[in-house]
Write an enzyme that holds these catalytic residues in place. Sequence first.
Site, PDB file in Angstrom:
ATOM      1  N   GLY A   8       0.819  -1.222   0.000  1.00  0.00           N
ATOM      2  CA  GLY A   8       0.000   0.000   0.000  1.00  0.00           C
ATOM      3  C   GLY A   8       0.849   1.267   0.000  1.00  0.00           C
ATOM      4  CB  ILE A   9       4.368   1.942  -1.071  1.00  0.00           C
ATOM      5  CG1 ILE A   9       5.400   3.034  -0.732  1.00  0.00           C
ATOM      6  CG2 ILE A   9       4.373   1.639  -2.580  1.00  0.00           C
ATOM      7  CD1 ILE A   9       6.839   2.636  -0.949  1.00  0.00           C
ATOM      8  CG  ASP A  63      -3.064  -7.519  -6.132  1.00  0.00           C
ATOM      9  OD1 ASP A  63      -3.499  -6.733  -6.989  1.00  0.00           O
ATOM     10  OD2 ASP A  63      -3.750  -7.903  -5.150  1.00  0.00           O
ATOM     11  CG  LEU A  85       0.802   0.771   5.414  1.00  0.00           C
ATOM     12  CD1 LEU A  85       1.326   2.165   5.106  1.00  0.00           C
ATOM     13  CD2 LEU A  85       0.300   0.708   6.842  1.00  0.00           C
ATOM     14  CD  GLN A  88     -12.562  -1.317  -1.050  1.00  0.00           C
ATOM     15  OE1 GLN A  88     -12.291  -0.099  -1.090  1.00  0.00           O
ATOM     16  NE2 GLN A  88     -13.570  -1.763  -0.368  1.00  0.00           N
ATOM     17  CB  SER A  89      -8.803   1.697   2.506  1.00  0.00           C
ATOM     18  OG  SER A  89      -8.824   2.836   1.668  1.00  0.00           O
ATOM     19  CB  SER A 134      -9.741   0.266  10.615  1.00  0.00           C
ATOM     20  OG  SER A 134     -10.801   1.185  10.555  1.00  0.00           O
ATOM     21  CD  GLU A 136     -15.681   2.295   9.684  1.00  0.00           C
ATOM     22  OE1 GLU A 136     -16.580   1.478   9.396  1.00  0.00           O
ATOM     23  OE2 GLU A 136     -15.915   3.467   9.993  1.00  0.00           O
ATOM     24  CE1 TYR A 157     -10.859  -1.108   5.223  1.00  0.00           C
ATOM     25  CE2 TYR A 157     -12.107  -0.207   7.072  1.00  0.00           C
ATOM     26  CZ  TYR A 157     -10.920  -0.340   6.374  1.00  0.00           C
ATOM     27  OH  TYR A 157      -9.785   0.292   6.846  1.00  0.00           O
ATOM     28  CE  LYS A 161      -7.939  -2.488   7.143  1.00  0.00           C
ATOM     29  NZ  LYS A 161      -6.506  -2.582   6.823  1.00  0.00           N
TER      30      LYS A 161
HETATM   31  P1  NAP Z   1      -5.500   4.222   0.731  1.00  0.00           P
HETATM   32  O1  NAP Z   1      -5.059   5.628   0.490  1.00  0.00           O
HETATM   33  O2  NAP Z   1      -6.807   3.761   0.208  1.00  0.00           O
HETATM   34  O3  NAP Z   1      -4.334   3.263   0.176  1.00  0.00           O
HETATM   35  C1  NAP Z   1      -4.537   1.894   0.053  1.00  0.00           C
HETATM   36  C2  NAP Z   1      -3.306   1.288  -0.573  1.00  0.00           C
HETATM   37  O4  NAP Z   1      -3.531  -0.124  -0.736  1.00  0.00           O
HETATM   38  C3  NAP Z   1      -2.987   1.816  -1.982  1.00  0.00           C
HETATM   39  O5  NAP Z   1      -1.591   1.867  -2.141  1.00  0.00           O
HETATM   40  C4  NAP Z   1      -3.571   0.750  -2.885  1.00  0.00           C
HETATM   41  O6  NAP Z   1      -2.980   0.686  -4.154  1.00  0.00           O
HETATM   42  C5  NAP Z   1      -3.230  -0.492  -2.077  1.00  0.00           C
HETATM   43  N1  NAP Z   1      -4.002  -1.661  -2.470  1.00  0.00           N
HETATM   44  C6  NAP Z   1      -5.323  -1.739  -2.748  1.00  0.00           C
HETATM   45  N2  NAP Z   1      -5.648  -3.004  -3.106  1.00  0.00           N
HETATM   46  C7  NAP Z   1      -4.507  -3.723  -3.057  1.00  0.00           C
HETATM   47  C8  NAP Z   1      -4.175  -5.067  -3.354  1.00  0.00           C
HETATM   48  N3  NAP Z   1      -5.099  -5.927  -3.802  1.00  0.00           N
HETATM   49  N4  NAP Z   1      -2.896  -5.468  -3.195  1.00  0.00           N
HETATM   50  C9  NAP Z   1      -1.946  -4.608  -2.776  1.00  0.00           C
HETATM   51  N5  NAP Z   1      -2.187  -3.310  -2.504  1.00  0.00           N
HETATM   52  C10 NAP Z   1      -3.451  -2.880  -2.643  1.00  0.00           C
HETATM   53  O7  NAP Z   1      -5.498   3.910   2.311  1.00  0.00           O
HETATM   54  P2  NAP Z   1      -4.780   4.713   3.498  1.00  0.00           P
HETATM   55  O8  NAP Z   1      -5.706   5.773   3.969  1.00  0.00           O
HETATM   56  O9  NAP Z   1      -3.399   5.030   3.097  1.00  0.00           O
HETATM   57  O10 NAP Z   1      -4.785   3.596   4.622  1.00  0.00           O
HETATM   58  C11 NAP Z   1      -3.691   2.679   4.780  1.00  0.00           C
HETATM   59  C12 NAP Z   1      -4.179   1.448   5.526  1.00  0.00           C
HETATM   60  O11 NAP Z   1      -4.665   1.836   6.804  1.00  0.00           O
HETATM   61  C13 NAP Z   1      -5.306   0.676   4.874  1.00  0.00           C
HETATM   62  O12 NAP Z   1      -5.146  -0.678   5.188  1.00  0.00           O
HETATM   63  C14 NAP Z   1      -6.557   1.217   5.556  1.00  0.00           C
HETATM   64  O13 NAP Z   1      -7.592   0.271   5.495  1.00  0.00           O
HETATM   65  C15 NAP Z   1      -6.025   1.428   6.947  1.00  0.00           C
HETATM   66  N6  NAP Z   1      -6.654   2.486   7.740  1.00  0.00           N
HETATM   67  C16 NAP Z   1      -6.790   3.732   7.246  1.00  0.00           C
HETATM   68  C17 NAP Z   1      -7.324   4.731   8.031  1.00  0.00           C
HETATM   69  C18 NAP Z   1      -7.475   6.144   7.545  1.00  0.00           C
HETATM   70  O14 NAP Z   1      -8.226   6.907   8.167  1.00  0.00           O
HETATM   71  N7  NAP Z   1      -6.772   6.547   6.502  1.00  0.00           N
HETATM   72  C19 NAP Z   1      -7.735   4.446   9.342  1.00  0.00           C
HETATM   73  C20 NAP Z   1      -7.570   3.143   9.816  1.00  0.00           C
HETATM   74  C21 NAP Z   1      -7.016   2.171   9.007  1.00  0.00           C
HETATM   75  P3  NAP Z   1      -3.491   1.634  -5.383  1.00  0.00           P
HETATM   76  O15 NAP Z   1      -2.873   2.974  -5.142  1.00  0.00           O
HETATM   77  O16 NAP Z   1      -2.976   0.923  -6.573  1.00  0.00           O
HETATM   78  O17 NAP Z   1      -4.991   1.662  -5.298  1.00  0.00           O
HETATM   79  O1  G4F Z   2     -14.608   9.520   5.024  1.00  0.00           O
HETATM   80  P1  G4F Z   2     -15.361   8.251   5.160  1.00  0.00           P
HETATM   81  O2  G4F Z   2     -15.657   7.497   3.910  1.00  0.00           O
HETATM   82  O3  G4F Z   2     -14.521   7.368   6.190  1.00  0.00           O
HETATM   83  P2  G4F Z   2     -14.891   6.090   7.069  1.00  0.00           P
HETATM   84  O4  G4F Z   2     -16.068   5.372   6.545  1.00  0.00           O
HETATM   85  O5  G4F Z   2     -14.941   6.538   8.482  1.00  0.00           O
HETATM   86  O6  G4F Z   2     -13.620   5.144   6.816  1.00  0.00           O
HETATM   87  C1  G4F Z   2     -12.302   5.679   6.844  1.00  0.00           C
HETATM   88  O7  G4F Z   2     -11.805   5.631   8.159  1.00  0.00           O
HETATM   89  C2  G4F Z   2     -11.656   4.297   8.701  1.00  0.00           C
HETATM   90  C3  G4F Z   2     -11.133   4.453  10.125  1.00  0.00           C
HETATM   91  O8  G4F Z   2     -12.216   4.574  11.017  1.00  0.00           O
HETATM   92  C4  G4F Z   2     -10.705   3.521   7.835  1.00  0.00           C
HETATM   93  F1  G4F Z   2     -10.519   2.279   8.353  1.00  0.00           F
HETATM   94  C5  G4F Z   2     -11.258   3.431   6.427  1.00  0.00           C
HETATM   95  O9  G4F Z   2     -10.309   2.743   5.605  1.00  0.00           O
HETATM   96  C6  G4F Z   2     -11.443   4.841   5.889  1.00  0.00           C
HETATM   97  O10 G4F Z   2     -10.179   5.448   5.772  1.00  0.00           O
HETATM   98  O11 G4F Z   2     -16.741   8.498   5.911  1.00  0.00           O
HETATM   99  C7  G4F Z   2     -16.795   9.177   7.156  1.00  0.00           C
HETATM  100  C8  G4F Z   2     -18.259   9.479   7.496  1.00  0.00           C
HETATM  101  C9  G4F Z   2     -19.176   8.263   7.382  1.00  0.00           C
HETATM  102  O12 G4F Z   2     -20.050   8.240   8.481  1.00  0.00           O
HETATM  103  C10 G4F Z   2     -19.970   8.515   6.109  1.00  0.00           C
HETATM  104  O13 G4F Z   2     -21.273   7.949   6.098  1.00  0.00           O
HETATM  105  O14 G4F Z   2     -18.746  10.438   6.543  1.00  0.00           O
HETATM  106  C11 G4F Z   2     -20.028  10.036   6.114  1.00  0.00           C
HETATM  107  N1  G4F Z   2     -20.326  10.619   4.799  1.00  0.00           N
HETATM  108  C12 G4F Z   2     -21.336  11.473   4.549  1.00  0.00           C
HETATM  109  N2  G4F Z   2     -21.361  11.768   3.232  1.00  0.00           N
HETATM  110  C13 G4F Z   2     -19.675  10.363   3.647  1.00  0.00           C
HETATM  111  C14 G4F Z   2     -20.323  11.093   2.659  1.00  0.00           C
HETATM  112  N3  G4F Z   2     -18.597   9.592   3.383  1.00  0.00           N
HETATM  113  C15 G4F Z   2     -18.157   9.555   2.090  1.00  0.00           C
HETATM  114  N4  G4F Z   2     -17.057   8.807   1.792  1.00  0.00           N
HETATM  115  N5  G4F Z   2     -18.786  10.238   1.077  1.00  0.00           N
HETATM  116  C16 G4F Z   2     -19.882  11.013   1.309  1.00  0.00           C
HETATM  117  O15 G4F Z   2     -20.427  11.604   0.396  1.00  0.00           O
END
Ligand code: NAP
Ligand code: G4F
Length: 348
Positions: A8-9, A63, A85, A88-89, A134, A136, A157, A161
Amino acid sequence: MKKALITGITGQDGSYLTEFLLGKGYQVHGIIRRASTFNTDRIDAIYADPHEQGTRLFLHYGDLSDATGIRRIIGKVQPDEVYNLGAQSHVRVSFDQPEYTADVVATGTLRLLDAVRDFIAETHKPVRLYQAGSSEMFGAANPPQNEGTPFYPRSPYAASKVAAHWYAINYREAQGIFICNGILFNHESPRRGETFVTRKVTRAVGRIKLFLQDKLYLGNLESKRDWGYAGDYVEAMWLMLQQDKPDDYVIATGESYSVKDLLEEAFRYVDLDWRDYVEIDPRYFRPTEVNHLHGDATKAREKLGWEPKVGFVELVHMMVDHDLELARQDKTLRDAGHILTPRGLANR
Ligand code: NAP
Ligand code: G4F
Protein backbone atom coordinates in the site's frame (compact mmCIF):
# COMPACT_ATOMS: atom_id res chain seq x y z
CA MET A 1 20.87 0.06 7.00
CA LYS A 2 17.43 -1.22 8.03
CA LYS A 3 15.10 -2.38 5.25
CA ALA A 4 11.33 -1.80 5.33
CA LEU A 5 8.77 -3.34 3.01
CA ILE A 6 5.46 -1.49 2.62
CA THR A 7 2.28 -2.86 1.06
CA GLY A 8 0.00 0.00 0.00
CA ILE A 9 2.96 2.35 -0.57
CA THR A 10 0.99 4.33 -3.18
CA GLY A 11 -1.77 5.18 -0.69
CA GLN A 12 -2.05 8.17 1.62
CA ASP A 13 -0.33 6.48 4.59
CA GLY A 14 2.19 4.64 2.42
CA SER A 15 3.48 7.93 1.04
CA TYR A 16 3.87 9.58 4.47
CA LEU A 17 5.44 6.45 5.96
CA THR A 18 7.94 6.23 3.09
CA GLU A 19 9.06 9.82 3.68
CA PHE A 20 9.28 9.16 7.41
CA LEU A 21 11.37 5.98 7.04
CA LEU A 22 13.68 7.49 4.42
CA GLY A 23 14.21 10.32 6.91
CA LYS A 24 15.23 7.71 9.51
CA GLY A 25 17.84 6.29 7.14
CA TYR A 26 15.92 3.18 6.03
CA GLN A 27 16.04 1.54 2.65
CA VAL A 28 12.37 1.39 1.64
CA HIS A 29 10.75 -1.16 -0.66
CA GLY A 30 7.13 -0.80 -1.75
CA ILE A 31 4.65 -3.06 -3.47
CA ILE A 32 2.72 -1.38 -6.27
CA ARG A 33 -0.14 -2.72 -8.39
CA ARG A 34 -0.08 -2.76 -12.13
CA ALA A 35 -2.68 -0.26 -13.39
CA SER A 36 -3.63 1.03 -16.82
CA THR A 37 -2.99 4.59 -15.65
CA PHE A 38 -0.28 5.95 -13.35
CA ASN A 39 -1.00 5.21 -9.67
CA THR A 40 2.21 6.50 -8.09
CA ASP A 41 1.28 10.22 -7.85
CA ARG A 42 1.75 10.35 -4.09
CA ILE A 43 5.32 9.03 -4.18
CA ASP A 44 6.49 10.44 -7.52
CA ALA A 45 8.14 13.41 -5.80
CA ILE A 46 10.38 11.17 -3.66
CA TYR A 47 11.09 8.46 -6.21
CA ALA A 48 14.50 8.51 -7.86
CA ASP A 49 15.59 6.34 -10.78
CA PRO A 50 17.00 3.10 -9.28
CA HIS A 51 20.03 3.46 -11.56
CA GLU A 52 21.09 6.58 -9.65
CA GLN A 53 23.64 6.01 -6.91
CA GLY A 54 22.42 6.20 -3.33
CA THR A 55 18.77 5.51 -4.13
CA ARG A 56 16.96 4.06 -1.12
CA LEU A 57 13.42 3.66 -2.50
CA PHE A 58 12.59 0.61 -4.61
CA LEU A 59 9.24 -0.50 -6.06
CA HIS A 60 8.06 -4.02 -6.87
CA TYR A 61 4.94 -5.11 -8.73
CA GLY A 62 2.71 -7.25 -6.55
CA ASP A 63 -0.76 -7.68 -5.09
CA LEU A 64 -2.11 -8.95 -1.78
CA SER A 65 -4.28 -11.40 -3.73
CA ASP A 66 -1.14 -13.07 -5.15
CA ALA A 67 0.70 -15.15 -2.52
CA THR A 68 3.45 -16.33 -4.87
CA GLY A 69 4.41 -12.80 -5.81
CA ILE A 70 4.37 -11.65 -2.17
CA ARG A 71 6.66 -14.52 -1.16
CA ARG A 72 9.04 -13.77 -4.00
CA ILE A 73 9.27 -10.09 -2.99
CA ILE A 74 9.90 -10.90 0.67
CA GLY A 75 12.64 -13.35 -0.31
CA LYS A 76 14.25 -10.76 -2.57
CA VAL A 77 13.97 -7.76 -0.22
CA GLN A 78 14.80 -9.60 3.04
CA PRO A 79 13.08 -6.88 5.12
CA ASP A 80 13.66 -6.07 8.79
CA GLU A 81 10.20 -4.50 9.06
CA VAL A 82 7.01 -5.06 7.07
CA TYR A 83 4.16 -2.54 7.12
CA ASN A 84 0.88 -3.98 5.82
CA LEU A 85 -1.06 -0.93 4.64
CA GLY A 86 -2.51 -2.35 1.41
CA ALA A 87 -6.31 -2.54 1.37
CA GLN A 88 -9.56 -1.86 -0.43
CA SER A 89 -10.03 0.82 2.20
CA HIS A 90 -13.38 2.40 1.27
CA VAL A 91 -16.18 1.40 3.65
CA ARG A 92 -19.07 2.25 1.30
CA VAL A 93 -17.44 0.37 -1.59
CA SER A 94 -17.03 -2.72 0.61
CA PHE A 95 -20.82 -3.19 0.59
CA ASP A 96 -20.67 -3.40 -3.22
CA GLN A 97 -17.54 -5.57 -3.31
CA PRO A 98 -17.62 -7.63 -0.09
CA GLU A 99 -15.85 -10.70 -1.44
CA TYR A 100 -13.02 -8.73 -3.06
CA THR A 101 -12.65 -6.62 0.09
CA ALA A 102 -12.37 -9.74 2.26
CA ASP A 103 -9.88 -11.29 -0.14
CA VAL A 104 -7.51 -8.32 0.00
CA VAL A 105 -8.07 -7.05 3.55
CA ALA A 106 -8.48 -10.32 5.48
CA THR A 107 -7.01 -13.13 3.35
CA GLY A 108 -4.38 -10.78 1.90
CA THR A 109 -3.11 -10.17 5.43
CA LEU A 110 -3.07 -13.92 6.07
CA ARG A 111 -1.04 -14.48 2.88
CA LEU A 112 1.48 -11.87 4.01
CA LEU A 113 1.70 -13.29 7.56
CA ASP A 114 2.26 -16.78 6.25
CA ALA A 115 4.92 -15.60 3.81
CA VAL A 116 6.73 -13.80 6.65
CA ARG A 117 6.43 -16.89 8.85
CA ASP A 118 8.11 -19.10 6.24
CA PHE A 119 10.76 -16.49 5.50
CA ILE A 120 11.67 -16.31 9.20
CA ALA A 121 11.74 -20.12 9.47
CA GLU A 122 14.11 -20.37 6.48
CA THR A 123 16.44 -17.47 7.28
CA HIS A 124 16.08 -16.99 11.08
CA LYS A 125 15.88 -13.27 10.36
CA PRO A 126 13.75 -11.56 13.06
CA VAL A 127 11.22 -9.70 10.88
CA ARG A 128 8.78 -7.31 12.59
CA LEU A 129 5.33 -6.63 11.13
CA TYR A 130 2.84 -3.79 11.48
CA GLN A 131 -0.82 -4.53 10.68
CA ALA A 132 -3.03 -1.56 9.73
CA GLY A 133 -6.13 -2.06 11.83
CA SER A 134 -8.99 0.39 11.94
CA SER A 135 -11.38 2.10 14.35
CA GLU A 136 -14.10 0.82 12.00
CA MET A 137 -13.62 -2.48 13.86
CA PHE A 138 -15.32 -0.85 16.88
CA GLY A 139 -18.29 0.07 14.70
CA ALA A 140 -21.35 0.20 16.92
CA ALA A 141 -19.44 -0.05 20.23
CA ASN A 142 -20.06 2.88 22.57
CA PRO A 143 -17.47 5.70 22.63
CA PRO A 144 -14.84 6.37 23.81
CA GLN A 145 -13.15 3.28 22.35
CA ASN A 146 -9.80 1.88 23.53
CA GLU A 147 -7.86 -1.40 23.27
CA GLY A 148 -10.29 -3.09 25.68
CA THR A 149 -13.46 -2.16 23.77
CA PRO A 150 -15.12 -5.19 22.09
CA PHE A 151 -15.35 -5.02 18.29
CA TYR A 152 -18.75 -4.65 16.59
CA PRO A 153 -17.99 -4.30 12.86
CA ARG A 154 -20.67 -2.71 10.68
CA SER A 155 -19.40 -3.34 7.13
CA PRO A 156 -17.63 -6.03 5.11
CA TYR A 157 -14.54 -3.82 5.32
CA ALA A 158 -14.70 -3.66 9.12
CA ALA A 159 -15.39 -7.40 9.47
CA SER A 160 -12.38 -8.09 7.23
CA LYS A 161 -10.16 -5.84 9.35
CA VAL A 162 -11.33 -7.71 12.47
CA ALA A 163 -10.33 -11.01 10.82
CA ALA A 164 -6.93 -9.55 9.89
CA HIS A 165 -6.49 -8.29 13.47
CA TRP A 166 -7.07 -11.77 14.91
CA TYR A 167 -4.92 -13.47 12.27
CA ALA A 168 -2.13 -11.13 13.35
CA ILE A 169 -2.61 -11.94 17.04
CA ASN A 170 -2.66 -15.65 16.27
CA TYR A 171 0.61 -15.45 14.30
CA ARG A 172 2.12 -13.48 17.18
CA GLU A 173 1.06 -16.08 19.76
CA ALA A 174 1.37 -19.29 17.74
CA GLN A 175 4.45 -18.50 15.65
CA GLY A 176 6.17 -16.08 18.02
CA ILE A 177 6.48 -13.34 15.38
CA PHE A 178 6.87 -9.68 16.45
CA ILE A 179 3.55 -8.29 15.15
CA CYS A 180 1.72 -5.12 16.21
CA ASN A 181 -1.84 -4.17 15.40
CA GLY A 182 -2.36 -0.43 15.12
CA ILE A 183 -6.01 0.46 15.65
CA LEU A 184 -5.98 3.80 13.90
CA PHE A 185 -8.88 6.22 13.96
CA ASN A 186 -9.58 8.27 10.82
CA HIS A 187 -6.58 10.22 9.63
CA GLU A 188 -6.57 12.67 6.78
CA SER A 189 -4.29 15.00 4.83
CA PRO A 190 -4.06 16.85 1.53
CA ARG A 191 -3.15 13.42 0.09
CA ARG A 192 -6.37 11.77 1.30
CA GLY A 193 -8.29 9.92 -1.43
CA GLU A 194 -10.85 12.23 -3.03
CA THR A 195 -13.86 10.01 -2.20
CA PHE A 196 -13.40 10.07 1.59
CA VAL A 197 -15.61 12.68 3.20
CA THR A 198 -12.94 15.14 4.43
CA ARG A 199 -11.24 15.43 1.06
CA LYS A 200 -14.54 15.41 -0.82
CA VAL A 201 -15.56 18.43 1.27
CA THR A 202 -12.27 20.38 1.10
CA ARG A 203 -11.96 19.76 -2.63
CA ALA A 204 -15.51 21.02 -3.17
CA VAL A 205 -14.84 24.08 -0.99
CA GLY A 206 -11.90 25.07 -3.22
CA ARG A 207 -13.90 24.58 -6.41
CA ILE A 208 -17.04 26.31 -5.11
CA LYS A 209 -15.02 29.29 -3.90
CA LEU A 210 -13.54 29.70 -7.39
CA PHE A 211 -16.88 29.12 -9.20
CA LEU A 212 -15.79 25.81 -10.75
CA GLN A 213 -18.60 23.89 -9.00
CA ASP A 214 -21.89 24.95 -7.41
CA LYS A 215 -23.15 21.91 -5.44
CA LEU A 216 -21.75 19.23 -3.14
CA TYR A 217 -23.72 15.99 -2.73
CA LEU A 218 -23.18 14.07 0.52
CA GLY A 219 -24.76 11.29 2.59
CA ASN A 220 -25.11 11.14 6.38
CA LEU A 221 -24.07 14.44 8.01
CA GLU A 222 -24.74 13.30 11.59
CA SER A 223 -21.99 10.69 12.02
CA LYS A 224 -19.01 11.63 14.17
CA ARG A 225 -15.36 10.79 13.62
CA ASP A 226 -12.09 11.26 15.50
CA TRP A 227 -10.10 12.88 12.69
CA GLY A 228 -6.30 13.21 12.97
CA TYR A 229 -3.43 14.03 10.61
CA ALA A 230 -1.89 11.15 8.64
CA GLY A 231 1.63 12.58 9.00
CA ASP A 232 1.35 12.18 12.78
CA TYR A 233 -0.09 8.66 12.59
CA VAL A 234 2.69 7.03 10.54
CA GLU A 235 5.16 7.87 13.32
CA ALA A 236 3.01 5.77 15.68
CA MET A 237 3.25 2.79 13.28
CA TRP A 238 7.04 2.96 13.40
CA LEU A 239 7.15 3.49 17.18
CA MET A 240 5.15 0.29 17.72
CA LEU A 241 7.82 -1.73 15.92
CA GLN A 242 10.66 -0.19 17.98
CA GLN A 243 9.37 -1.47 21.36
CA ASP A 244 10.83 -4.44 23.27
CA LYS A 245 7.58 -6.41 23.03
CA PRO A 246 4.88 -6.52 20.35
CA ASP A 247 1.46 -5.15 21.36
CA ASP A 248 -1.70 -3.51 19.99
CA TYR A 249 -2.41 0.24 20.24
CA VAL A 250 -5.27 2.65 19.61
CA ILE A 251 -4.09 5.78 17.79
CA ALA A 252 -6.49 8.74 17.95
CA THR A 253 -6.75 12.43 18.85
CA GLY A 254 -9.36 11.97 21.59
CA GLU A 255 -11.67 14.53 19.95
CA SER A 256 -14.70 13.79 17.86
CA TYR A 257 -16.57 15.95 15.32
CA SER A 258 -19.60 15.41 13.08
CA VAL A 259 -19.62 15.70 9.30
CA LYS A 260 -21.69 18.88 9.88
CA ASP A 261 -18.86 20.29 12.06
CA LEU A 262 -16.45 19.52 9.24
CA LEU A 263 -18.68 21.37 6.75
CA GLU A 264 -19.04 24.31 9.14
CA GLU A 265 -15.27 24.72 9.57
CA ALA A 266 -14.26 24.13 5.95
CA PHE A 267 -16.81 26.52 4.39
CA ARG A 268 -16.47 29.15 7.15
CA TYR A 269 -12.70 29.27 6.51
CA VAL A 270 -13.37 30.67 3.00
CA ASP A 271 -16.32 32.86 4.16
CA LEU A 272 -19.07 30.64 2.73
CA ASP A 273 -22.12 29.01 4.36
CA TRP A 274 -22.27 25.27 3.61
CA ARG A 275 -26.09 25.29 3.74
CA ASP A 276 -26.12 27.19 0.44
CA TYR A 277 -24.23 24.44 -1.40
CA VAL A 278 -24.70 21.01 0.22
CA GLU A 279 -27.44 18.59 -0.84
CA ILE A 280 -28.15 15.08 0.39
CA ASP A 281 -27.89 12.17 -2.03
CA PRO A 282 -29.09 8.87 -0.47
CA ARG A 283 -26.62 7.03 -2.71
CA TYR A 284 -23.93 7.95 -0.18
CA PHE A 285 -25.79 6.45 2.79
CA ARG A 286 -24.43 3.15 4.11
CA PRO A 287 -26.69 0.12 4.76
CA THR A 288 -25.26 0.09 8.29
CA GLU A 289 -23.54 3.23 9.57
CA VAL A 290 -20.90 3.75 12.24
CA ASN A 291 -22.37 6.64 14.20
CA HIS A 292 -19.72 7.70 16.64
CA LEU A 293 -15.98 7.04 16.76
CA HIS A 294 -14.03 8.70 19.54
CA GLY A 295 -10.67 7.18 20.46
CA ASP A 296 -8.84 6.94 23.75
CA ALA A 297 -5.10 6.71 22.97
CA THR A 298 -3.89 6.75 26.59
CA LYS A 299 -1.88 3.52 26.11
CA ALA A 300 -0.01 4.91 23.08
CA ARG A 301 0.73 8.12 24.98
CA GLU A 302 2.05 6.26 28.02
CA LYS A 303 3.92 3.38 26.33
CA LEU A 304 5.02 4.86 23.00
CA GLY A 305 5.27 8.50 24.07
CA TRP A 306 3.10 9.28 21.04
CA GLU A 307 0.84 12.31 20.80
CA PRO A 308 -0.93 13.91 17.85
CA LYS A 309 0.50 17.30 16.85
CA VAL A 310 -2.14 18.56 14.40
CA GLY A 311 -5.67 19.27 15.66
CA PHE A 312 -8.99 19.23 13.79
CA VAL A 313 -9.17 22.93 12.84
CA GLU A 314 -5.55 23.05 11.65
CA LEU A 315 -6.10 19.85 9.65
CA VAL A 316 -9.19 21.22 7.91
CA HIS A 317 -7.42 24.49 7.09
CA MET A 318 -4.38 22.62 5.74
CA MET A 319 -6.61 20.58 3.43
CA VAL A 320 -8.68 23.55 2.27
CA ASP A 321 -5.53 25.59 1.54
CA HIS A 322 -4.17 22.73 -0.55
CA ASP A 323 -7.42 22.22 -2.46
CA LEU A 324 -7.89 25.97 -3.04
CA GLU A 325 -4.48 25.95 -4.75
CA LEU A 326 -5.51 23.00 -6.94
CA ALA A 327 -8.72 24.84 -7.83
CA ARG A 328 -6.70 27.97 -8.70
CA GLN A 329 -4.57 25.90 -11.09
CA ASP A 330 -7.72 24.48 -12.71
CA LYS A 331 -9.22 27.95 -13.01
CA THR A 332 -6.09 29.28 -14.69
CA LEU A 333 -6.34 26.51 -17.28
CA ARG A 334 -10.06 27.11 -17.78
CA ASP A 335 -9.57 30.86 -18.18
CA ALA A 336 -6.90 30.11 -20.80
CA GLY A 337 -9.53 28.28 -22.84
CA HIS A 338 -8.91 24.65 -21.83
CA ILE A 339 -12.02 22.48 -21.46
CA LEU A 340 -11.81 20.97 -17.98
CA THR A 341 -13.43 17.78 -16.75
CA PRO A 342 -13.04 17.43 -12.98
CA ARG A 343 -10.71 14.51 -12.17
CA GLY A 344 -12.42 11.28 -11.12
CA LEU A 345 -15.93 12.48 -11.96
CA ALA A 346 -17.17 8.91 -12.39
CA ASN A 347 -15.94 7.92 -8.93
CA ARG A 348 -17.84 10.34 -6.74
P1 NAP B 1 -5.50 4.22 0.73
O1 NAP B 1 -5.06 5.63 0.49
O2 NAP B 1 -6.81 3.76 0.21
O3 NAP B 1 -4.33 3.26 0.18
C1 NAP B 1 -4.54 1.89 0.05
C2 NAP B 1 -3.31 1.29 -0.57
O4 NAP B 1 -3.53 -0.12 -0.74
C3 NAP B 1 -2.99 1.82 -1.98
O5 NAP B 1 -1.59 1.87 -2.14
C4 NAP B 1 -3.57 0.75 -2.89
O6 NAP B 1 -2.98 0.69 -4.15
C5 NAP B 1 -3.23 -0.49 -2.08
N1 NAP B 1 -4.00 -1.66 -2.47
C6 NAP B 1 -5.32 -1.74 -2.75
N2 NAP B 1 -5.65 -3.00 -3.11
C7 NAP B 1 -4.51 -3.72 -3.06
C8 NAP B 1 -4.17 -5.07 -3.35
N3 NAP B 1 -5.10 -5.93 -3.80
N4 NAP B 1 -2.90 -5.47 -3.19
C9 NAP B 1 -1.95 -4.61 -2.78
N5 NAP B 1 -2.19 -3.31 -2.50
C10 NAP B 1 -3.45 -2.88 -2.64
O7 NAP B 1 -5.50 3.91 2.31
P2 NAP B 1 -4.78 4.71 3.50
O8 NAP B 1 -5.71 5.77 3.97
O9 NAP B 1 -3.40 5.03 3.10
O10 NAP B 1 -4.79 3.60 4.62
C11 NAP B 1 -3.69 2.68 4.78
C12 NAP B 1 -4.18 1.45 5.53
O11 NAP B 1 -4.67 1.84 6.80
C13 NAP B 1 -5.31 0.68 4.87
O12 NAP B 1 -5.15 -0.68 5.19
C14 NAP B 1 -6.56 1.22 5.56
O13 NAP B 1 -7.59 0.27 5.50
C15 NAP B 1 -6.03 1.43 6.95
N6 NAP B 1 -6.65 2.49 7.74
C16 NAP B 1 -6.79 3.73 7.25
C17 NAP B 1 -7.32 4.73 8.03
C18 NAP B 1 -7.47 6.14 7.55
O14 NAP B 1 -8.23 6.91 8.17
N7 NAP B 1 -6.77 6.55 6.50
C19 NAP B 1 -7.74 4.45 9.34
C20 NAP B 1 -7.57 3.14 9.82
C21 NAP B 1 -7.02 2.17 9.01
P3 NAP B 1 -3.49 1.63 -5.38
O15 NAP B 1 -2.87 2.97 -5.14
O16 NAP B 1 -2.98 0.92 -6.57
O17 NAP B 1 -4.99 1.66 -5.30
O1 G4F C 1 -14.61 9.52 5.02
P1 G4F C 1 -15.36 8.25 5.16
O2 G4F C 1 -15.66 7.50 3.91
O3 G4F C 1 -14.52 7.37 6.19
P2 G4F C 1 -14.89 6.09 7.07
O4 G4F C 1 -16.07 5.37 6.54
O5 G4F C 1 -14.94 6.54 8.48
O6 G4F C 1 -13.62 5.14 6.82
C1 G4F C 1 -12.30 5.68 6.84
O7 G4F C 1 -11.81 5.63 8.16
C2 G4F C 1 -11.66 4.30 8.70
C3 G4F C 1 -11.13 4.45 10.12
O8 G4F C 1 -12.22 4.57 11.02
C4 G4F C 1 -10.70 3.52 7.83
F1 G4F C 1 -10.52 2.28 8.35
C5 G4F C 1 -11.26 3.43 6.43
O9 G4F C 1 -10.31 2.74 5.61
C6 G4F C 1 -11.44 4.84 5.89
O10 G4F C 1 -10.18 5.45 5.77
O11 G4F C 1 -16.74 8.50 5.91
C7 G4F C 1 -16.80 9.18 7.16
C8 G4F C 1 -18.26 9.48 7.50
C9 G4F C 1 -19.18 8.26 7.38
O12 G4F C 1 -20.05 8.24 8.48
C10 G4F C 1 -19.97 8.52 6.11
O13 G4F C 1 -21.27 7.95 6.10
O14 G4F C 1 -18.75 10.44 6.54
C11 G4F C 1 -20.03 10.04 6.11
N1 G4F C 1 -20.33 10.62 4.80
C12 G4F C 1 -21.34 11.47 4.55
N2 G4F C 1 -21.36 11.77 3.23
C13 G4F C 1 -19.67 10.36 3.65
C14 G4F C 1 -20.32 11.09 2.66
N3 G4F C 1 -18.60 9.59 3.38
C15 G4F C 1 -18.16 9.56 2.09
N4 G4F C 1 -17.06 8.81 1.79
N5 G4F C 1 -18.79 10.24 1.08
C16 G4F C 1 -19.88 11.01 1.31
O15 G4F C 1 -20.43 11.60 0.40
